[in-house]
Design a protein around this motif. Structure first.
Motif, PDB file in Angstrom:
ATOM      1  N   SER A  50       0.843  -1.188   0.000  1.00  0.00           N
ATOM      2  CA  SER A  50       0.000   0.000   0.000  1.00  0.00           C
ATOM      3  C   SER A  50       0.880   1.241   0.000  1.00  0.00           C
ATOM      4  O   SER A  50       2.106   1.165   0.174  1.00  0.00           O
ATOM      5  CB  SER A  50      -0.907   0.012   1.232  1.00  0.00           C
ATOM      6  OG  SER A  50      -0.146   0.235   2.410  1.00  0.00           O
ATOM      7  N   PHE A  51       0.247   2.397  -0.185  1.00  0.00           N
ATOM      8  CA  PHE A  51       0.972   3.666  -0.195  1.00  0.00           C
ATOM      9  C   PHE A  51       1.736   3.852   1.117  1.00  0.00           C
ATOM     10  O   PHE A  51       2.934   4.169   1.123  1.00  0.00           O
ATOM     11  CB  PHE A  51      -0.047   4.798  -0.404  1.00  0.00           C
ATOM     12  CG  PHE A  51       0.544   6.097  -0.863  1.00  0.00           C
ATOM     13  CD1 PHE A  51       1.286   6.178  -2.027  1.00  0.00           C
ATOM     14  CD2 PHE A  51       0.321   7.266  -0.139  1.00  0.00           C
ATOM     15  CE1 PHE A  51       1.814   7.388  -2.469  1.00  0.00           C
ATOM     16  CE2 PHE A  51       0.834   8.475  -0.569  1.00  0.00           C
ATOM     17  CZ  PHE A  51       1.582   8.536  -1.734  1.00  0.00           C
ATOM     18  N   GLU A  52       1.054   3.621   2.232  1.00  0.00           N
ATOM     19  CA  GLU A  52       1.691   3.792   3.544  1.00  0.00           C
ATOM     20  C   GLU A  52       2.765   2.734   3.785  1.00  0.00           C
ATOM     21  O   GLU A  52       3.848   3.044   4.305  1.00  0.00           O
ATOM     22  CB  GLU A  52       0.645   3.723   4.653  1.00  0.00           C
ATOM     23  CG  GLU A  52       1.228   3.965   6.045  1.00  0.00           C
ATOM     24  CD  GLU A  52       0.168   4.019   7.133  1.00  0.00           C
ATOM     25  OE1 GLU A  52       0.527   4.298   8.284  1.00  0.00           O
ATOM     26  OE2 GLU A  52      -1.017   3.779   6.824  1.00  0.00           O
ATOM     27  N   PHE A  76       2.857  12.446  -2.817  1.00  0.00           N
ATOM     28  CA  PHE A  76       1.553  12.872  -3.314  1.00  0.00           C
ATOM     29  C   PHE A  76       1.681  14.144  -4.144  1.00  0.00           C
ATOM     30  O   PHE A  76       1.114  14.253  -5.235  1.00  0.00           O
ATOM     31  CB  PHE A  76       0.590  13.099  -2.159  1.00  0.00           C
ATOM     32  CG  PHE A  76      -0.755  13.603  -2.599  1.00  0.00           C
ATOM     33  CD1 PHE A  76      -1.731  12.719  -3.020  1.00  0.00           C
ATOM     34  CD2 PHE A  76      -1.042  14.957  -2.607  1.00  0.00           C
ATOM     35  CE1 PHE A  76      -2.970  13.176  -3.439  1.00  0.00           C
ATOM     36  CE2 PHE A  76      -2.275  15.419  -3.020  1.00  0.00           C
ATOM     37  CZ  PHE A  76      -3.243  14.527  -3.433  1.00  0.00           C
ATOM     38  N   ASN A 113      -3.333   2.464  -4.379  1.00  0.00           N
ATOM     39  CA  ASN A 113      -3.168   3.913  -4.469  1.00  0.00           C
ATOM     40  C   ASN A 113      -4.024   4.627  -3.419  1.00  0.00           C
ATOM     41  O   ASN A 113      -4.880   4.028  -2.772  1.00  0.00           O
ATOM     42  CB  ASN A 113      -3.519   4.399  -5.874  1.00  0.00           C
ATOM     43  CG  ASN A 113      -2.703   5.602  -6.292  1.00  0.00           C
ATOM     44  OD1 ASN A 113      -2.365   6.446  -5.466  1.00  0.00           O
ATOM     45  ND2 ASN A 113      -2.381   5.693  -7.569  1.00  0.00           N
ATOM     46  N   SER A 114      -3.800   5.933  -3.278  1.00  0.00           N
ATOM     47  CA  SER A 114      -4.545   6.732  -2.308  1.00  0.00           C
ATOM     48  C   SER A 114      -5.887   7.160  -2.890  1.00  0.00           C
ATOM     49  O   SER A 114      -6.065   7.233  -4.107  1.00  0.00           O
ATOM     50  CB  SER A 114      -3.743   7.980  -1.926  1.00  0.00           C
ATOM     51  OG  SER A 114      -3.663   8.871  -3.021  1.00  0.00           O
ATOM     52  N   ASN A 115      -6.835   7.467  -2.013  1.00  0.00           N
ATOM     53  CA  ASN A 115      -8.153   7.916  -2.461  1.00  0.00           C
ATOM     54  C   ASN A 115      -8.073   9.167  -3.314  1.00  0.00           C
ATOM     55  O   ASN A 115      -8.765   9.294  -4.327  1.00  0.00           O
ATOM     56  CB  ASN A 115      -9.059   8.151  -1.251  1.00  0.00           C
ATOM     57  CG  ASN A 115      -9.673   6.876  -0.711  1.00  0.00           C
ATOM     58  OD1 ASN A 115     -10.287   6.119  -1.450  1.00  0.00           O
ATOM     59  ND2 ASN A 115      -9.488   6.620   0.571  1.00  0.00           N
ATOM     60  N   THR A 136      -9.350   0.315  -1.139  1.00  0.00           N
ATOM     61  CA  THR A 136      -7.894   0.491  -1.151  1.00  0.00           C
ATOM     62  C   THR A 136      -7.265  -0.468  -0.153  1.00  0.00           C
ATOM     63  O   THR A 136      -7.908  -0.915   0.808  1.00  0.00           O
ATOM     64  CB  THR A 136      -7.478   1.929  -0.792  1.00  0.00           C
ATOM     65  OG1 THR A 136      -7.740   2.162   0.600  1.00  0.00           O
ATOM     66  CG2 THR A 136      -8.234   2.943  -1.643  1.00  0.00           C
ATOM     67  N   GLY A 138      -5.338   0.244   2.040  1.00  0.00           N
ATOM     68  CA  GLY A 138      -5.297   0.876   3.346  1.00  0.00           C
ATOM     69  C   GLY A 138      -6.431   0.420   4.256  1.00  0.00           C
ATOM     70  O   GLY A 138      -6.388   0.637   5.470  1.00  0.00           O
TER      71      GLY A 138
END
Length: 218
Positions: A50-52, A76, A113-115, A136, A138
């Motif tokens: 994930s992104f994080e 971002f 990806n992020s929202n 996601t 996340g």
């Protein structure tokens, strides 16, 4: 291909949109600013995260002094302009989504990806309203090499996993979707060229582009 299928779950980057070049460039530019060259195995190590999780990986692997949140914010800001202005759909993707809608098949997105970026890309390409569900990684504990995100998406859709078909471009994600008990279509992306033969062998079907999906498939 779509016999007994009630829902289609799509990955975003490298599957629906041609965007992997954005993240590879960000990796190069970000690490260069920190005094590092991009490692050869970086892509394989982070593709399913994930992104994080990717930010945590960078912080730990490269001794980044900034916080995980600061790393994500910088990425971002580097990515948003590309997603809004330069990232386009894969050839034939919009037409295929329209065919699925006309066939009464539910459509979902399952992405790392992020929202904010996913909404930016979908809206700028005119397909945001096509999706019944967006999930996601996340929202789950594990990355796409595990079935979690696909199972959660199926639950949101109220569709059994065996009645779902997943479209993915990387091997780790295809492994995760297969572990969820779903039919999987491998979608070619240049960034995953090195995995192509393994993807073809594991996926239920492989397509070079959505233009290659026969009219009878829907």
């Amino acid at each position: 291909m779509l016999n007994n299928i009630k829902a289609a779950i799509f990955d975003l980057d490298g599957t629906l949109i041609d965007s992997m070049w954005v993240w590879e460039q960000i990796d190069v530019d970000y690490l260069k600013n920190k005094g590092y060259d991009k490692p050869k195995n970086l892509k394989e190590d982070i593709n399913h995260l994930s992104f994080e999780q990717t930010a945590i990986y960078f912080k730990n692997t490269f001794n980044i002094k900034e916080s995980v949140e600061e790393i994500m914010n910088e990425w971002f800001n580097m990515a948003f302009d590309h997603y809004e202005n330069n990232v386009k759909l894969k050839s034939g993707a919009k037409e295929f989504l329209l065919k699925l809608r006309k066939s009464g098949i539910k459509i979902a997105l399952a992405t790392s990806n992020s929202n904010s970026l996913l909404q930016c890309a979908l809206k700028s390409n005119g397909i945001y309203e096509f999706f019944d569900v967006i999930t996601t990684t996340g929202e789950v504990e594990r990355g796409k090499n595990f079935p979690d995100v696909y199972l959660l998406t199926a639950k949101k859709l109220n569709v059994e996993p065996e009645n779902c078909i997943v479209f993915e471009d990387i091997l780790a994600a295809i492994q995760g979707a297969k572990a969820a008990g779903m039919k999987v279509v491998g979608v070619y992306d240049e960034a995953a060229e090195h995995q192509k033969e393994e993807i073809i062998n594991l996926a239920d079907r492989f397509i070079e582009s959505y233009d290659n999906i026969e009219e009878t498939a829907v």
